[in-house]
Design a protein around this motif. Structure first.
Motif, short mmCIF file in Angstrom:
data_model
loop_
_atom_site.label_atom_id
_atom_site.label_comp_id
_atom_site.label_asym_id
_atom_site.label_seq_id
_atom_site.Cartn_x
_atom_site.Cartn_y
_atom_site.Cartn_z
N ALA A 248 2.75 46.18 47.17
CA ALA A 248 1.76 45.83 46.16
C ALA A 248 2.41 45.41 44.85
N ALA A 249 3.49 46.10 44.47
CA ALA A 249 4.19 45.77 43.23
C ALA A 249 4.83 44.39 43.30
N GLY A 252 1.84 41.93 43.13
CA GLY A 252 1.08 41.93 41.88
C GLY A 252 1.90 41.67 40.64
N THR A 309 -1.89 46.88 39.05
CA THR A 309 -1.22 47.28 40.29
C THR A 309 -1.39 48.76 40.55
#
Length: 471
Positions: A248-249, A252, A309
């Motif tokens: 996700a990091a 995002g 995020t």
């Protein structure tokens, strides 16, 4: 357990060397073997077994003179930087003379080009301080920044905390100057990022651990100091959850993501118990603690992207906790938790430290396998942490008895078999990992590496028997 210490050279050889440097440019930097030189004979991970005379040349010509002198006297050379290594690569062995780069200094910043011409003995902290006067920084960073030297970092292709964004040291070296075993000075200190003119000889020297030549100067690239930085600490209960956060990091935050560090509970508990640890009030630690660093052009952009995020992650994992530092002081306090790794390891002394690299898909299985086998063997004290974003894990094992190091080593490295891992992510091979190198390199690769060593250093003068086992 007391270790006997013996001289590297016999008395006659030592006297001959002292006589040879008298009246030459090497005399002022010469230190005969004897008491008071402990810092030249041990690194962060090993105690001295051999004491050796020390040559400390001031410039490239001095390095050339030192190499020629040792070659004609039948002595071998071990090159040293800041002695922050963990694989015993710089500890002198019988028949060796120490060549210290500590006096190879000098920093020349070219702000418009975004480059620095530096001596091999310049510390990372010194380079970074000089660069920041121009709004720049050297991209590679690590906890040993105050003592690690650029020559050593280049020789070992050091990694550190920002690999995710800026790459390892190799990616930030534009040109090198080095002295080869026959005294040849190989010099190309070009500041060009694009120089597509045949073999890139500097890349043979980067990561070669001083076995092919002694690096004396380097041209490195600098990058602008980010206008904004945000640091966050996030808790997680499973490694799968940590890897989900990493994905996700990356999606995002994109290029703003400069650091992603994971710390298992065993490491966190040890680090927080240290007197130098900073308290983190109001944060609920889980089985894992994740440190994220975001850098960018504005505080607002960093804050918004990071909050988004983390918000999505907390929504999917309501049992998790997260905090975002609201000042540079708070950000540094969060980083202190990770930077205490060296101090935390000493709590387990005698200990064995490992750095491995694994595909993310293999990481959970390897950690579980290693933990089970270590526990079965009676190794009850461990610390797991690492730069998860680039697949690098560090493990500290409390040995109880230093003689059990080989046993712990076997457990960790044999668990890499079939998992496409590496026995060294960033610390190198040195003397400590020679026997395990074939686990990460094919026989064909090793044969070519040996041929390169023979071509550059046929007499085995420079950092001999590092990397490879004796044949």
């Amino acid at each position: 357990m007391t270790t006997a210490v013996s001289p590297s050279l016999d008395s006659q050889q030592g006297a001959d060397l002292a006589g040879s440097v008298a009246g030459t440019e090497l005399e002022n930097g010469f230190l005969p073997a004897g008491p008071g030189l402990e810092r030249y004979h041990s690194d962060w991970y090993g105690s001295a077994t051999v004491v050796a005379p020390v040559l400390r040349p001031r410039d490239t010509e001095g390095v050339r003179a030192a190499i020629n002198l040792c070659r004609t006297r039948g002595a071998r050379i071990v090159t040293q930087g800041g002695m922050t290594g963990l694989v015993r690569a710089c500890m002198p062995q019988p028949g060796e003379v120490v060549l210290s780069t500590e006096r190879l200094l000098g920093i020349e910043i070219e702000p418009r080009q975004g480059t620095a011409l530096i001596g091999a003995g310049v510390t990372l902290a010194s380079l970074d301080a000089a660069a920041r006067e121009h709004g720049l920084m050297f991209p590679v960073d690590m906890g040993s920044r105050g003592s690690a030297t650029l020559g050593g970092m280049i020789s070992t292709n050091a990694g550190g905390n920002r690999v995710l964004r800026y790459g390892m040291t190799r990616a930030n070296v534009l040109g090198l100057e080095a002295v080869l075993a026959d005294g040849t000075v190989l010099s190309n200190l070009s500041p060009l990022m694009k120089n597509n003119t045949g073999y890139d000889l500097k890349q043979l020297l980067v990561g070669a651990e001083g076995t092919l030549g002694v690096i004396t100067r380097a041209m490195v690239q600098l990058v602008p100091v980010p206008n904004a930085r945000r640091v966050s600490l996030v808790s997680a209960q499973t490694l799968d959850e940590v890897q989900e956060l990493l994905t996700a990091a990356r999606q995002g935050l994109g290029p703003m993501l400069s650091g992603f560090e994971v710390m298992w509970r065993d490491y966190v508990e040890c680090a927080l118990s240290l007197p130098s640890a900073s308290a983190i009030p109001g944060f609920s630690f889980g089985e894992f603690a994740v440190l994220l660093e975001v850098t960018g052009t504005s505080d607002e952009a960093c804050e918004e992207a990071l909050a988004s995020t983390l918000g999505n992650h907390l929504e999917a994992h309501p049992e998790a906790d997260a905090i975002i530092a609201q000042s540079e002081a708070q950000a540094d306090a969060l980083w202190t938790l990770r930077d205490l790794s060296g101090e935390a390891a000493t709590v387990f002394a005698p200990f064995a430290g490992f750095d491995v690299s694994l595909p993310l898909s293999e990481m959970e299985g390897w950690v579980g396998d290693v933990r089970a086998k270590l526990a079965k063997a009676g190794f009850e004290r461990t610390q797991f942490y690492g730069h998860l974003g680039d697949g690098n894990l560090h493990v500290v094992v409390g040995l109880g008895d230093l003689r059990r190091k080989d046993e712990a080593e076997t457990i960790l490295y044999e668990a890499l078999a079939g998992r496409r891992g590496s026995v060294s992510a960033e610390h190198g091979i040195g003397l400590s990992k020679r026997q395990w190198l074939p686990m990460s390199r094919t026989p064909e690769e090793l044969a070519v590496m040996r041929r390169l060593k023979a071509a550059f250093d046929p007499d085995g003068i420079l950092n001999n028997n590092r990397l490879f086992n004796k044949e």
